[in-house]
Design a protein around this motif. Sequence first.
Motif, mmCIF file in Angstrom:
data_model
loop_
_atom_site.group_PDB
_atom_site.id
_atom_site.type_symbol
_atom_site.label_atom_id
_atom_site.label_comp_id
_atom_site.label_asym_id
_atom_site.label_seq_id
_atom_site.Cartn_x
_atom_site.Cartn_y
_atom_site.Cartn_z
ATOM 1 N N LEU A 503 0.837 -1.200 0.000
ATOM 2 C CA LEU A 503 0.000 0.000 0.000
ATOM 3 C C LEU A 503 0.874 1.254 0.000
ATOM 4 N N GLY A 504 1.931 1.251 0.830
ATOM 5 C CA GLY A 504 2.834 2.392 0.861
ATOM 6 C C GLY A 504 3.521 2.613 -0.468
ATOM 7 N N PHE A 505 3.923 1.526 -1.131
ATOM 8 C CA PHE A 505 4.584 1.650 -2.434
ATOM 9 C C PHE A 505 3.634 2.236 -3.474
ATOM 10 N N VAL A 506 2.387 1.785 -3.476
ATOM 11 C CA VAL A 506 1.405 2.313 -4.433
ATOM 12 C C VAL A 506 1.175 3.806 -4.182
ATOM 13 N N MET A 507 1.061 4.207 -2.922
ATOM 14 C CA MET A 507 0.863 5.627 -2.613
ATOM 15 C C MET A 507 2.058 6.465 -3.037
ATOM 16 N N SER A 508 3.269 5.921 -2.852
ATOM 17 C CA SER A 508 4.452 6.680 -3.271
ATOM 18 C C SER A 508 4.481 6.856 -4.794
ATOM 19 N N LEU A 509 4.039 5.827 -5.545
ATOM 20 C CA LEU A 509 3.972 5.960 -6.996
ATOM 21 C C LEU A 509 2.933 6.996 -7.413
ATOM 22 N N LEU A 510 1.779 6.988 -6.723
ATOM 23 C CA LEU A 510 0.756 7.977 -7.036
ATOM 24 C C LEU A 510 1.254 9.394 -6.767
ATOM 25 N N PHE A 511 1.990 9.551 -5.674
ATOM 26 C CA PHE A 511 2.539 10.868 -5.366
ATOM 27 C C PHE A 511 3.565 11.292 -6.417
ATOM 28 N N LEU A 512 4.368 10.339 -6.882
ATOM 29 C CA LEU A 512 5.357 10.640 -7.913
ATOM 30 C C LEU A 512 4.671 11.096 -9.202
ATOM 31 N N VAL A 513 3.603 10.397 -9.586
ATOM 32 C CA VAL A 513 2.851 10.782 -10.780
ATOM 33 C C VAL A 513 2.230 12.161 -10.583
ATOM 34 N N LYS A 514 1.677 12.400 -9.398
ATOM 35 C CA LYS A 514 1.072 13.701 -9.106
ATOM 36 C C LYS A 514 2.111 14.822 -9.228
ATOM 37 N N GLU A 515 3.298 14.584 -8.697
ATOM 38 C CA GLU A 515 4.354 15.602 -8.779
ATOM 39 C C GLU A 515 4.784 15.841 -10.227
ATOM 40 N N TYR A 516 4.875 14.759 -11.003
ATOM 41 C CA TYR A 516 5.258 14.885 -12.415
ATOM 42 C C TYR A 516 4.222 15.718 -13.178
ATOM 43 N N LEU A 517 2.943 15.431 -12.961
ATOM 44 C CA LEU A 517 1.893 16.172 -13.647
ATOM 45 C C LEU A 517 1.884 17.639 -13.236
ATOM 46 N N ARG A 518 2.155 17.898 -11.971
ATOM 47 C CA ARG A 518 2.188 19.279 -11.490
ATOM 48 C C ARG A 518 3.344 20.047 -12.141
ATOM 49 N N LYS A 519 4.528 19.418 -12.206
ATOM 50 C CA LYS A 519 5.669 20.078 -12.847
ATOM 51 C C LYS A 519 5.420 20.299 -14.334
ATOM 52 N N ARG A 520 4.764 19.330 -14.956
ATOM 53 C CA ARG A 520 4.471 19.459 -16.387
ATOM 54 C C ARG A 520 3.497 20.613 -16.625
ATOM 55 N N ALA A 521 2.496 20.726 -15.727
ATOM 56 C CA ALA A 521 1.535 21.826 -15.872
ATOM 57 C C ALA A 521 2.214 23.178 -15.679
ATOM 58 N N LYS A 522 3.128 23.258 -14.708
ATOM 59 C CA LYS A 522 3.843 24.519 -14.485
ATOM 60 C C LYS A 522 4.708 24.882 -15.687
ATOM 61 N N ALA A 523 5.377 23.873 -16.247
ATOM 62 C CA ALA A 523 6.204 24.133 -17.422
ATOM 63 C C ALA A 523 5.350 24.608 -18.589
ATOM 64 N N HIS A 524 4.170 24.023 -18.742
ATOM 65 C CA HIS A 524 3.266 24.426 -19.819
ATOM 66 C C HIS A 524 2.798 25.863 -19.618
ATOM 67 N N GLU A 525 2.515 26.230 -18.361
ATOM 68 C CA GLU A 525 2.093 27.603 -18.068
ATOM 69 C C GLU A 525 3.201 28.606 -18.398
ATOM 70 N N LYS A 526 4.444 28.223 -18.077
ATOM 71 C CA LYS A 526 5.563 29.119 -18.384
ATOM 72 C C LYS A 526 5.712 29.333 -19.883
ATOM 73 N N VAL A 527 5.545 28.240 -20.636
ATOM 74 C CA VAL A 527 5.654 28.350 -22.089
ATOM 75 C C VAL A 527 4.566 29.262 -22.627
#
Length: 530
Positions: A503-527
């Motif tokens: 369960l902890g491993f799955v949550m850590s993967l979800l958090f990693l995906v969430k962080e990736y999507l957030r960074k991608r959205a910020k990069a898109h906003e900057k562009v």
Amino acid sequence: MAETNKGSQNSGSDSSQEGLPQGILSDEKTPNLDNEKADEHVYIADTLPLSRQLIFIATICSAMFTNQLGLGQTMDIVRVVGDWYGITNTNELNWLAAGFSLTIGTFVLIAGRLGDDFGHKKLFIIGMGWYALWTLITGLAVYSDQVLFIFARVFQGMGPAVTLPNAIAILGQSYSPGPRKNMAIAFFAGSAPIGAIVGFATGGLFALAWWPWVYWSAAIGLACLGVFSAWAIPPQPRNDVSRNLTMRQKIVHLDPPGCFTGVAALVLFNFSWNQAAGVGWEQPYVYVCLILGCLFGVAFFYVEVYWSEDPILPLAAFNADIAFVLGCTACGWATFGIWVYYAGTFVMELNQVSPLLLAAWYSPVIPAGLCAALAVGRLLGRVSAAWVMVIGMLAYLLGSILIATMPTHQIYWGNFFFSVLIICIGMDSSFPAATIIFSDAVEPKYQGIGASVVMTVVNYSISIGLGFAGTVEREVKKGSDTYDDKKRGYRGAFYFEVGLSGLGFVMSLLFLVKEYLRKRAKAHEKVESA
């Protein structure tokens, strides 16, 4: 609402962790003067020579070292102590280990707030003295019964509860943000496996003579450490707000309603699960305690959100990132608690491994833990803390699978050895990663609660995890203590451990995906803005 003044005084202890012990406070008090003081803040450790810094860091790391020492020194002699007191129900032995972690997880936040108001160095020394006193009483319980032993173990845990958050606060005040501070925090986390192994080794050695000397020798060492820390820790700055508070204001600042309801909720909830492992859920007082614990928990959240002007746990600071961090940390360290207790119990009960030999079996965590701590210290800042958390959760999962599938009477160099090597990576990566992620996820004024909340979750999870696993073991073996039934019960606890780590491993993967999507959205906003 409680949000108005939450950050101003909360940030004293561990807001200093981010190097802003006065600047944060100055936002609401005396902006010009305090901001100047924040700019002039001297990070004491940065001014010390290298030899003096090493002594200072070693003294601070002793808080984590002695915390795990207290856990390890009982884990491998739990059967010896149980035999002395004539405890025939093996599930009742959980309390000999769980009571210690229960009070650490329950009182860490309160101790951090006390450090805000009365000084972190002073609380660190007091915590060591308290720890030494109740460790001595734990040994003296040999002349009484198991009730005094468990009672002393519970009060013994209040010592690390005081030293741990104040040690982290002292590190934060003493080092400026940067690689050296990251390495100091990594070494702090790396002290955990060393303390645990020293606890196992001293427990096994003194059990060959007379087991109370495990605690008497530790009490002597803790008392000497408390005296030494008065010199080794440089004088710590006090924030102006806490210095100017009257005693009545300091008591109000402690948030008595929140402290009472929070402690009652944690203790009752934990007591019900660990007691159920020994006597079963058939006893009315067990589920009454569980219900009361849940009710006190609801009352605590109500007090913190709607009542308290300066809550000890400012829930307004929490967000989805914090939920992921705390969820991963809870699963990981509950996994560790179950692993260290039941792996030792499995080989001692079924394979007739002695306590001293068990300490040798666990000893690879020292080099592996040091390497993991150094690696994490280097990686943090270069690699996302979310990736470090994923690595830690994966280590917990792999180590749990290895121990759950270990055949009976297998040689040491099989599953057990590799499980020991792998699972300590989870210990030494999850704690610093959780601290960094928590720090990044909240506003500056809430930085103060970061390490305290993480340490609360770490230690409380160890205790409550043993309660959950004990209940699983009891239900699987159905009260029988034959060799085969014991083995089935331990396997049940191991498979529950695998589920938690998964369960902890799955949550850590979800958090990693969430962080990736957030960074991608910020990069898109900057562009787009460009």
